[in-house]
Motif scaffolding. Structure first.
Motif, mmCIF file in Angstrom:
data_model
loop_
_atom_site.group_PDB
_atom_site.id
_atom_site.type_symbol
_atom_site.label_atom_id
_atom_site.label_comp_id
_atom_site.label_asym_id
_atom_site.label_seq_id
_atom_site.Cartn_x
_atom_site.Cartn_y
_atom_site.Cartn_z
ATOM 1 N N SER A 10 40.928 44.439 36.948
ATOM 2 C CA SER A 10 41.586 43.160 36.768
ATOM 3 C C SER A 10 42.877 42.941 35.850
ATOM 4 C CB SER A 10 40.452 42.245 36.433
ATOM 5 O OG SER A 10 40.571 40.802 36.180
ATOM 6 N N ILE A 11 42.745 43.843 34.677
ATOM 7 C CA ILE A 11 43.836 43.497 33.890
ATOM 8 C C ILE A 11 45.035 44.264 34.245
ATOM 9 C CG2 ILE A 11 44.535 44.270 31.525
ATOM 10 C CD1 ILE A 11 41.712 43.750 30.693
ATOM 11 N N PHE A 12 44.892 45.494 34.752
ATOM 12 C CA PHE A 12 46.117 46.588 35.101
ATOM 13 C C PHE A 12 46.416 46.796 36.367
ATOM 14 C CE2 PHE A 12 43.970 47.864 31.126
ATOM 15 C CZ PHE A 12 45.193 47.867 30.158
ATOM 16 N N VAL A 13 45.352 46.436 37.273
ATOM 17 C CA VAL A 13 45.965 46.553 38.732
ATOM 18 C C VAL A 13 46.161 45.462 39.602
ATOM 19 C CG1 VAL A 13 45.243 47.628 41.049
ATOM 20 C CG2 VAL A 13 44.623 48.646 38.654
ATOM 21 N N VAL A 14 45.514 44.232 39.353
ATOM 22 C CA VAL A 14 45.666 42.847 40.037
ATOM 23 C C VAL A 14 46.999 42.345 39.442
ATOM 24 C CG1 VAL A 14 44.728 40.782 40.956
ATOM 25 C CG2 VAL A 14 43.354 42.975 40.961
ATOM 26 N N LYS A 15 48.027 42.532 40.127
ATOM 27 C CA LYS A 15 49.358 41.816 39.381
ATOM 28 C C LYS A 15 49.301 40.276 40.031
ATOM 29 C CE LYS A 15 50.632 45.685 37.657
ATOM 30 N NZ LYS A 15 50.632 45.912 36.555
ATOM 31 N N LEU A 66 21.047 49.757 32.806
ATOM 32 C CA LEU A 66 22.092 49.030 32.362
ATOM 33 C C LEU A 66 23.390 49.506 31.746
ATOM 34 C CD1 LEU A 66 19.778 46.481 30.056
ATOM 35 C CD2 LEU A 66 20.560 46.116 32.265
ATOM 36 N N TYR A 67 23.319 50.653 31.062
ATOM 37 C CA TYR A 67 24.421 51.401 30.809
ATOM 38 C C TYR A 67 25.418 51.846 32.004
ATOM 39 C CZ TYR A 67 22.833 52.597 26.032
ATOM 40 O OH TYR A 67 22.582 52.405 24.616
ATOM 41 N N VAL A 68 24.640 52.071 33.305
ATOM 42 C CA VAL A 68 25.431 52.352 34.511
ATOM 43 C C VAL A 68 26.137 51.112 34.768
ATOM 44 C CG1 VAL A 68 25.208 53.099 36.912
ATOM 45 C CG2 VAL A 68 24.330 54.355 35.101
ATOM 46 N N ILE A 69 25.490 49.997 34.975
ATOM 47 C CA ILE A 69 25.953 48.771 35.351
ATOM 48 C C ILE A 69 26.954 48.296 34.445
ATOM 49 C CG2 ILE A 69 25.619 46.315 35.499
ATOM 50 C CD1 ILE A 69 22.748 47.104 36.911
ATOM 51 N N ILE A 87 34.878 49.245 34.271
ATOM 52 C CA ILE A 87 35.961 49.821 35.133
ATOM 53 C C ILE A 87 36.489 48.474 35.712
ATOM 54 C CG2 ILE A 87 36.237 51.051 37.390
ATOM 55 C CD1 ILE A 87 34.071 52.826 36.442
ATOM 56 N N ALA A 88 35.723 47.482 36.367
ATOM 57 C CA ALA A 88 36.182 46.305 37.008
ATOM 58 C C ALA A 88 37.231 45.358 36.061
ATOM 59 C CB ALA A 88 35.139 45.585 37.708
ATOM 60 N N ILE A 98 41.912 44.202 44.210
ATOM 61 C CA ILE A 98 40.803 43.011 44.364
ATOM 62 C C ILE A 98 39.446 43.324 45.285
ATOM 63 C CG2 ILE A 98 40.476 40.920 45.560
ATOM 64 C CD1 ILE A 98 43.455 40.160 44.897
ATOM 65 N N TRP A 99 39.841 44.297 45.980
ATOM 66 C CA TRP A 99 38.651 44.894 46.804
ATOM 67 C C TRP A 99 37.669 45.852 46.015
ATOM 68 C CZ3 TRP A 99 35.776 49.146 47.988
ATOM 69 C CH2 TRP A 99 35.282 49.205 49.556
ATOM 70 N N PHE A 100 38.041 46.460 45.024
ATOM 71 C CA PHE A 100 37.518 47.222 44.192
ATOM 72 C C PHE A 100 36.559 46.205 43.140
ATOM 73 C CE2 PHE A 100 39.363 51.074 45.890
ATOM 74 C CZ PHE A 100 38.179 51.827 46.042
ATOM 75 N N MET A 101 37.538 45.368 42.726
ATOM 76 C CA MET A 101 36.929 44.445 41.685
ATOM 77 C C MET A 101 35.724 43.815 42.395
ATOM 78 S SD MET A 101 39.336 42.041 39.441
ATOM 79 C CE MET A 101 39.689 41.000 40.712
ATOM 80 N N PHE A 102 35.612 43.305 43.677
ATOM 81 C CA PHE A 102 34.681 42.407 44.366
ATOM 82 C C PHE A 102 33.483 43.515 44.834
ATOM 83 C CE2 PHE A 102 33.376 40.596 48.723
ATOM 84 C CZ PHE A 102 32.959 39.388 48.119
ATOM 85 N N TYR A 103 33.988 44.938 45.192
ATOM 86 C CA TYR A 103 32.719 45.716 45.399
ATOM 87 C C TYR A 103 31.804 45.978 44.276
ATOM 88 C CZ TYR A 103 31.011 50.107 46.138
ATOM 89 O OH TYR A 103 29.904 51.243 46.276
ATOM 90 N N ILE A 104 32.651 46.209 43.178
ATOM 91 C CA ILE A 104 31.891 46.747 41.916
ATOM 92 C C ILE A 104 30.961 45.486 41.513
ATOM 93 C CG2 ILE A 104 31.950 46.992 39.290
ATOM 94 C CD1 ILE A 104 34.579 48.557 40.095
#
Length: 422
Positions: free
Chosen positions: A397-402, A383-386, A392-393, A226-232
């Motif tokens: 969300s799919i594989f880490v945030v259970k 835009l490509y970088v974003i 990644i976010a 969640i922290w990394f999702m929010f940060y990204i």
């Protein structure tokens, strides 16, 4: 007395009064040039005051969560004192032409008020709106987003007329503005402090607060995700939002002010729409998937149709609005998502820890797009970088945030409870 003891008077109104006050930190771009001109420094040097304020906001929220958890009346008062003192102090140090003083007052003192003030109404709102937690936090955080729209005309009025080169006719207005605003926000935040109250019959579960384990949270994979999702989400939002004027100027679109107001409305609207939408979903984490995928789609369409180089204004404006909406929605959806995963009893502390992501994103978001532009001279590369970061976010969300709920009490407390139960 019961007429004033309801969720609108005791939770929503004070939250809006507090957040509409502290949200004016985002008005910084309106007067940073005037400060630089008055004290004889470059805009780049003065800009650090804002970066420090956002960093201190995140870190004071991270370390102040337990304090807010214990007593919202004290925390709301402390928030008002620090925010107003920082605002007035900024005016004083502008008058003294002290850059270090501005860093201290706007960055550190006001930053502490921002962090504590941002956290304070959240748990109270979710206690009053247990079945509509997303709507409740959306309303409050929308106030933070709308503060810029509300305060900007007032600030322009207080700053007064400008000459043909955009310089203030009366330069002293820059510091007197801060004194006036400090008085206004003192009244607003103090009224919020007097009104805010948790529902009747609610008592803090001191066992939960005492047994709370920071270590367990910080090592938990769901929290880290969640922290990394929010940060990204914040980093990507700031990276694009900071280039908004530049992109519009590049494609030759003249009504930049109109688009700026439109994106601000989407930013605030996203805070209500996404978080309240989450109330209707089985898993609130799905909202983040929607935010990330919609942002990726908007970027992809812009790249495929070469929207920037072909000056397709409708594509660019749609992109800016969608990313702004997702940026705002990410903020308002965070507290209810954390509540679903970690429970409501320690939400102020867990939310505070998660807001540390905002601190670091505040230091990296603008700089990311500026760095890419400096190296490539291409908005498309930005835009490509974003888009890569949003991808990644999405995967996080799919594989880490259970979806499972996490229990945060310390191991010693769990052992004691097991003994009592047996």
């Amino acid at each position: 007395m019961e007429k004033v003891n309801n969720k609108w008077i005791r939770a929503v109104l004070p939250a809006l009064l507090i957040h509409c006050s502290i949200g004016t930190v985002y008005c910084w771009s309106l007067f940073k040039g005037d400060i630089a001109s008055y004290i004889g420094k470059t805009v780049g040097e003065v800009e650090w005051a804002f970066s420090i304020a956002i960093f201190v906001l995140g870190m004071s929220a991270a370390f102040g969560g337990k304090f807010v958890e214990k007593d919202i009346h004290k925390s709301s008062l402390i928030a008002a004192i620090f925010f107003v003192a920082g605002m007035a102090g900024t005016g004083f140090f502008i008058y003294q032409k002290s850059l270090i003083g501005i860093y201290f007052s706007y960055g550190i003192v006001m930053g502490i008020g921002l962090g504590i003030g941002y956290l304070t109404p959240v748990k109270t709102l979710m206690l009053w709106f247990k079945k509509q937690k997303g709507l409740a936090t959306g309303l409050a955080v929308a106030g933070f987003g709308l503060a810029k729209v509300i305060a900007s005309p007032l600030m322009e009025k207080l700053l007064g007329e400008r000459d043909n080169e955009g310089i203030l006719v009366n330069a002293t207005n820059i510091y007197t503005m801060f004194y006036i605003l400090a008085g206004l926000y003192l009244v607003m935040m103090f009224i919020g402090h007097l009104l805010i109250k948790k529902p009747a019959g609610y008592e803090e579960e001191s066992v939960q607060i005492q047994g709370f384990s920071y270590r367990k949270v910080l090592k938990n994979k769901t929290f880290i995700g969640i922290w990394f999702m929010f940060y990204i989400n914040i980093t990507c939002g700031l990276a694009l939002i900071s280039q908004e004027k530049g992109i519009l100027a590049f494609i030759g679109f003249g009504a930049i002010g109109l688009v700026s107001s439109l994106t601000a409305v989407f930013n605030a609207g996203g805070r209500i729409v996404f978080s309240s939408w989450g109330d209707r979903l089985k898993d609130r984490n799905s909202i983040y998937k929607i935010i990330f995928i919609s942002s990726i789609t908007a970027i992809l369409l812009t790249i495929v149709f070469d929207g920037i180089n072909n000056s397709i204004a409708i594509l660019i404006i749609a992109l800016l609005c969608i990313v702004n909406a997702g940026y705002g929605g990410g903020f308002s959806s965070l507290p209810p998502l954390l509540s679903d995963r970690f429970g409501l009893d320690s939400i102020s502390t867990v939310h505070g820890l998660a807001l540390s992501a905002w601190a670091f994103a505040g230091l990296t978001g603008n700089q990311l797009s500026a760095f890419v532009l400096e190296k490539t001279q291409s908005y498309d590369t930005v835009l490509y970088v974003i888009m890569a970061l949003f991808t990644i976010a999405t995967l996080i969300s799919i594989f880490v945030v259970k979806p499972e709920k996490v229990y945060l009490e310390s191991e010693e407390l769990n052992t004691k409870e097991e003994r009592v139960a047996s």
